[in-house]
Design an enzyme around this catalytic site. Structure first.
Site, PDB file in Angstrom:
ATOM      1  N   SER A  51       2.360   0.133 -11.353  1.00 28.33           N
ATOM      2  CA  SER A  51       3.119  -0.748 -13.171  1.00 28.33           C
ATOM      3  C   SER A  51       2.246  -0.804 -14.465  1.00 28.33           C
ATOM      4  O   SER A  51       0.872  -1.117 -14.324  1.00 28.33           O
ATOM      5  CB  SER A  51       3.746  -2.310 -12.666  1.00 28.33           C
ATOM      6  OG  SER A  51       4.404  -1.640 -11.673  1.00 28.33           O
TER       7      SER A  51
HETATM    8  N1  SAH Z   1       2.052  -3.901  -7.680  1.00 29.70           N
HETATM    9  C1  SAH Z   1       1.077  -2.794  -7.289  1.00 29.70           C
HETATM   10  C2  SAH Z   1       2.752  -1.934  -7.630  1.00 29.70           C
HETATM   11  C3  SAH Z   1       2.315  -0.907  -5.894  1.00 29.70           C
HETATM   12  S1  SAH Z   1       4.028  -0.075  -6.246  1.00 29.70           S
HETATM   13  C4  SAH Z   1       0.325  -2.657  -8.321  1.00 29.70           C
HETATM   14  O1  SAH Z   1      -0.015  -3.617  -8.758  1.00 29.70           O
HETATM   15  O2  SAH Z   1      -0.517  -1.603  -7.737  1.00 29.70           O
HETATM   16  C5  SAH Z   1       5.430  -1.354  -5.391  1.00 29.70           C
HETATM   17  C6  SAH Z   1       5.051  -0.946  -3.665  1.00 29.70           C
HETATM   18  O3  SAH Z   1       5.999  -1.052  -3.179  1.00 29.70           O
HETATM   19  C7  SAH Z   1       4.011   0.552  -3.494  1.00 29.70           C
HETATM   20  O4  SAH Z   1       3.165   0.328  -2.789  1.00 29.70           O
HETATM   21  C8  SAH Z   1       5.419   0.313  -2.203  1.00 29.70           C
HETATM   22  O5  SAH Z   1       4.450   1.273  -0.340  1.00 29.70           O
HETATM   23  C9  SAH Z   1       5.859  -1.019  -1.737  1.00 29.70           C
HETATM   24  N2  SAH Z   1       7.185  -1.047  -1.130  1.00 29.70           N
HETATM   25  C10 SAH Z   1       8.179  -1.013  -0.451  1.00 29.70           C
HETATM   26  N3  SAH Z   1       8.538  -1.259  -0.456  1.00 29.70           N
HETATM   27  C11 SAH Z   1       8.440  -2.517   0.848  1.00 29.70           C
HETATM   28  C12 SAH Z   1       8.328  -3.813   1.072  1.00 29.70           C
HETATM   29  N4  SAH Z   1      10.071  -3.423   2.449  1.00 29.70           N
HETATM   30  N5  SAH Z   1       7.546  -4.438   1.499  1.00 29.70           N
HETATM   31  C13 SAH Z   1       6.094  -4.298   1.487  1.00 29.70           C
HETATM   32  N6  SAH Z   1       6.088  -3.121   0.347  1.00 29.70           N
HETATM   33  C14 SAH Z   1       7.192  -2.756  -0.159  1.00 29.70           C
END
Ligand code: SAH
Length: 211
Positions: A51
């Site tokens: 993000s």
């Molecule tokens: N906070 C992260 C942003 C990652 S983007 C950072 O700092 O890099 C969102 C993430 O949510 C992705 O890696 C995706 O795989 C994860 N995600 C989506 N659905 C999910 C679920 N049900 N449980 C755990 N992670 C999930």
């Protein structure tokens, strides 16, 4: 980056300090490192993105300003560890943090990225974040790093009274939403209040583990 966030209206000094302490360039491929302090989302593989700094700062500021849970130890849950950046920032803001990721490759990357920071209050879990983490509940704050069409009522049961969930909710129009657990009245079902903020665009939350 921190000075720009302040100009963009982020006023929570603890959030700004925590973001200033986490080396964001360590969480992306070397080829992207020169862009990592710009206010932009960046690819982290597996079709997921890190993000933009403003969204991280805004989500965490909203969580802190709306939380009414008391007690001197604060527990937070992140759903969507991704590369681990936001989890590291959260570890600077809460007494303990659990971060869950569903894609095994990203969970492993996050472990590697975070190893050098040695954050003893951060626990990474490979799993489906929508199940939450009953062993560590109740939480003062939950932060969704991916979007959901509907409010996740089952997950909200893992909130402490006065605790908050912050995340991108709604479909097709997504907004950053804060949901706060109200004071319990006796043994009735928990109730929640809801506050809506910025229009945002996050990748969707998916169910199950991807190996
Ligand atoms: N906070 C992260 C942003 C990652 S983007 C950072 O700092 O890099 C969102 C993430 O949510 C992705 O890696 C995706 O795989 C994860 N995600 C989506 N659905 C999910 C679920 N049900 N449980 C755990 N992670 C999930």
């Amino acid at each position: 980056m921190v000075a720009r966030l302040r100009q963009q209206g982020i006023a929570d000094d603890a959030v700004l300090r925590a973001m200033g302490q986490v080396p964001r360039h360590r969480f992306v491929d070397e080829g992207l490192a020169s862009r990592v302090y710009e206010d932009t989302a960046l690819p982290i593989g597996h079709q997921q993105t890190l993000s933009q700094p403003y969204v991280v700062a805004r989500s965490l500021s909203l969580a802190r300003s709306h939380c009414r849970a008391d007690g001197d130890r604060s527990r937070a849950l992140e759903i969507g560890t991704g590369c681990g950046y936001q989890a590291a920032v959260m570890a600077g803001l809460f007494s303990s943090v659990v971060s869950i990721e569903r894609i095994e490759g990203l969970h492993r990357d996050a472990r590697r990225n975070l190893a050098a920071l040695a954050l003893s209050n951060l626990h990474l879990i490979l799993g489906d974040g929508l199940d939450g983490c009953p062993e560590m509940a109740p939480f003062d704050a939950m932060v969704l790093a991916a979007g959901l069409a509907d409010t996740p009522l089952e997950l909200l049961r893992q909130l402490q009274v006065g605790g908050v969930m912050v995340g991108p909710l709604g479909w097709p129009d997504q907004r950053l939403v804060v949901v706060r657990r109200c004071q319990d009245d006796g043994n009735a079902e928990p109730t929640f209040e809801r506050f809506e903020f910025d229009a945002v665009q996050f990748v969707p939350i998916l169910r199950g583990i991807q190996r």
